[in-house]
Motif scaffolding. Sequence first.
Motif, short mmCIF file in Angstrom:
data_model
loop_
_atom_site.label_atom_id
_atom_site.label_comp_id
_atom_site.label_asym_id
_atom_site.label_seq_id
_atom_site.Cartn_x
_atom_site.Cartn_y
_atom_site.Cartn_z
N ASP A 90 18.70 13.79 -3.63
CA ASP A 90 18.98 12.89 -3.37
C ASP A 90 18.02 12.33 -2.16
N THR A 91 17.56 12.85 -1.38
CA THR A 91 16.44 12.50 -0.73
C THR A 91 15.67 10.97 -1.61
N TYR A 92 14.87 11.73 -2.93
CA TYR A 92 15.02 10.87 -3.70
C TYR A 92 15.55 9.26 -4.06
N ALA A 93 16.56 9.76 -4.25
CA ALA A 93 17.88 8.56 -4.80
C ALA A 93 18.16 8.18 -3.52
N ALA A 94 17.92 7.65 -2.25
CA ALA A 94 18.12 6.58 -1.02
C ALA A 94 16.46 6.29 -0.17
N THR A 95 15.98 7.48 -1.37
CA THR A 95 14.41 6.53 -0.54
C THR A 95 14.13 5.33 -1.42
N LEU A 96 14.27 5.83 -2.81
CA LEU A 96 13.93 4.89 -3.48
C LEU A 96 15.25 3.52 -3.67
N LEU A 97 16.25 3.77 -3.45
CA LEU A 97 17.30 2.64 -2.87
C LEU A 97 16.88 1.97 -2.21
N GLY A 98 16.44 2.59 -0.94
CA GLY A 98 16.37 2.14 0.44
C GLY A 98 14.85 0.77 0.39
N ALA A 99 14.01 1.49 -0.31
CA ALA A 99 12.10 1.43 -0.52
C ALA A 99 12.99 -0.09 -1.28
N VAL A 100 13.41 -0.50 -1.87
CA VAL A 100 14.09 -1.40 -3.54
C VAL A 100 14.23 -2.13 -2.15
N GLU A 101 15.40 -2.09 -1.44
CA GLU A 101 16.31 -2.88 -1.29
C GLU A 101 15.36 -3.79 -0.11
N ALA A 102 14.17 -3.00 0.80
CA ALA A 102 13.46 -3.03 1.67
C ALA A 102 12.60 -5.46 0.98
N LEU A 103 12.09 -4.56 -0.50
CA LEU A 103 11.79 -5.25 -1.09
C LEU A 103 12.46 -6.31 -1.69
N ASP A 104 13.53 -6.17 -2.14
CA ASP A 104 14.46 -7.67 -2.90
C ASP A 104 14.47 -8.96 -1.09
N ALA A 105 14.65 -7.68 -0.22
CA ALA A 105 14.40 -8.49 1.08
C ALA A 105 13.17 -9.19 1.69
N GLY A 106 12.05 -8.75 0.90
CA GLY A 106 11.04 -9.95 1.64
C GLY A 106 9.66 -9.19 2.47
N ILE A 107 10.59 -7.26 2.46
CA ILE A 107 9.52 -6.39 3.37
C ILE A 107 9.14 -5.76 2.72
N THR A 108 7.66 -6.11 2.60
CA THR A 108 6.18 -5.29 1.49
C THR A 108 6.29 -4.19 2.26
N THR A 109 6.00 -4.47 3.48
CA THR A 109 5.72 -2.82 3.90
C THR A 109 6.63 -2.57 4.59
N VAL A 110 6.78 -0.99 4.33
CA VAL A 110 7.81 -0.53 5.58
C VAL A 110 7.13 1.70 5.71
N VAL A 111 7.65 1.39 7.64
CA VAL A 111 7.50 2.90 7.86
C VAL A 111 8.67 3.89 7.66
N ASP A 112 8.22 4.35 6.57
CA ASP A 112 9.62 5.32 6.60
C ASP A 112 9.80 6.96 7.24
N TRP A 113 10.13 6.55 8.33
CA TRP A 113 10.18 7.34 9.66
C TRP A 113 11.60 8.53 8.43
N SER A 114 10.54 9.67 8.00
CA SER A 114 11.38 10.49 6.73
C SER A 114 11.86 11.82 7.81
N HIS A 115 12.75 11.67 8.53
CA HIS A 115 13.16 13.00 9.80
C HIS A 115 13.94 14.43 8.69
#
Length: 463
Positions: free
Chosen positions: A107-132
């Motif tokens: 579940d962590t993999y699926a959501a993290t991948l989706l969120g990172a792809v979502e960010a890239l799709d929106a032009g966000i090339t760098t993200v701090v993944d606050w993984s708590h």
Amino acid sequence: MPREVAERMTNRTLLRGGWVVTMAPGSAPFRGDVLIEDDVIAAVGVLGAVADAEVVDARDRIVLPGLVDTHRHLWQSSLRGIAVDWTLGQYFARMRGRLGGLFAPEDTYAATLLGAVEALDAGITTVVDWSHNINGPEHADAAWQALLDAGGRAVFAYGASNAQALGDRSPHTGDVRRLREGVGSDDTARVTLGMAVRGPEFSTPELAEADWGLARALGLPVTVHVGGGLRGAGRHVADLARRGLLGPDTTYVHATMLADDELDAIAAAGGRASVSPEVEANMGHGYPATMRLRARGIPTGLSADVCTSVGGDLFGGMRVALALARGAAHASALAAGEALAEVPLPAVDVLAMATIESARAIGLDDRTGSLEPGKQADVLLLRTDTPSLAPVSDPVGAVVLASGVREVDGVLVAGRWVKREGRFVHRDLSAVLDRATRSRDRLLDAVRDEPWCPPAAVSSRAR
């Protein structure tokens, strides 16, 4: 051609004739070109012919640095929208109290991948993944792998477990040391390691000392939630200052309820900040501290925070930050029977908060956040041949006040296209979405009897 010669050849891409917004100090938008060689920006200006370069026609594009999100909980991406009407208290009770502990590594993999792809799709090339929500080493490995697979630039901020978020007073897991000695040993890599510490609002001062001590022993940047909601008004940052824990290696997230002297202490220690005005206003963290932080010269970046509550792009975030800051200033002036002579927070400053200032707020401004020779080629191209943007008179204003995800035409990370001509080219999007949907279904199946579980999600599974 001999193999050794071919391997030495430079891959060149020339973005020709666009509106170039470099976000470099003292720069102004201009019509010109950006030359990329392999993974770095080689030249910016009005360039002549370039040998052996792929020429990309950017005449109907705004070319700017990729956006930088300074704080986002990617592990929640599969549950997007579930918290749209939740208060901060309801979020803690439901997301942490019911859902967080249900996450398996997949579940962590699926959501993290989706969120990172979502960010890239929106032009966000760098993200701090606050993984708590790291409930075990396998969760950490899953999140790290998802960030690698997504193709963007990221800081994996290794955080607490769900049990620790709910009150377990154990120290930050030493498993972060395993990553530091292994996959997270290279601080120049596309995905790097940091620590998301609980801080005294969610633990104790003694644990805060232990957590900062671990991060500093490992040479890792720190990011911490402070000043959020009623518990954030307890002068915890003042206590951190007394204990000598404030420093330039730390990004302070939210800071909405901090007293002025606490902000002064952060500034004096060379600290950095991350604000999430859209989430803060919606969920009850307190009035965004954007202007109070900036007035003290604290590098202040923007973040989306959680797409369970708001959208996952920074275009909306820029507009909310601008509107809240200006709205407060106008309201104060009107209450005094006056009118502002000029608006605070110019659009270019908000764009800086989503690019170079965000990069500075997370310690990556040496490699990203602006289009300057020698920096990594993290680049965003926005379409301007649309009814919402054409004709462009002020490219900065167009980005901040009129752009959205639909205008994101091209995205490069370290010189590699991840989105081109409006299409994601690095990943199979259908597979990413299917994986996330299966995870969502499994998680919500476990809480389907809760009155806050979205009935549409339950009914869609029944069909």
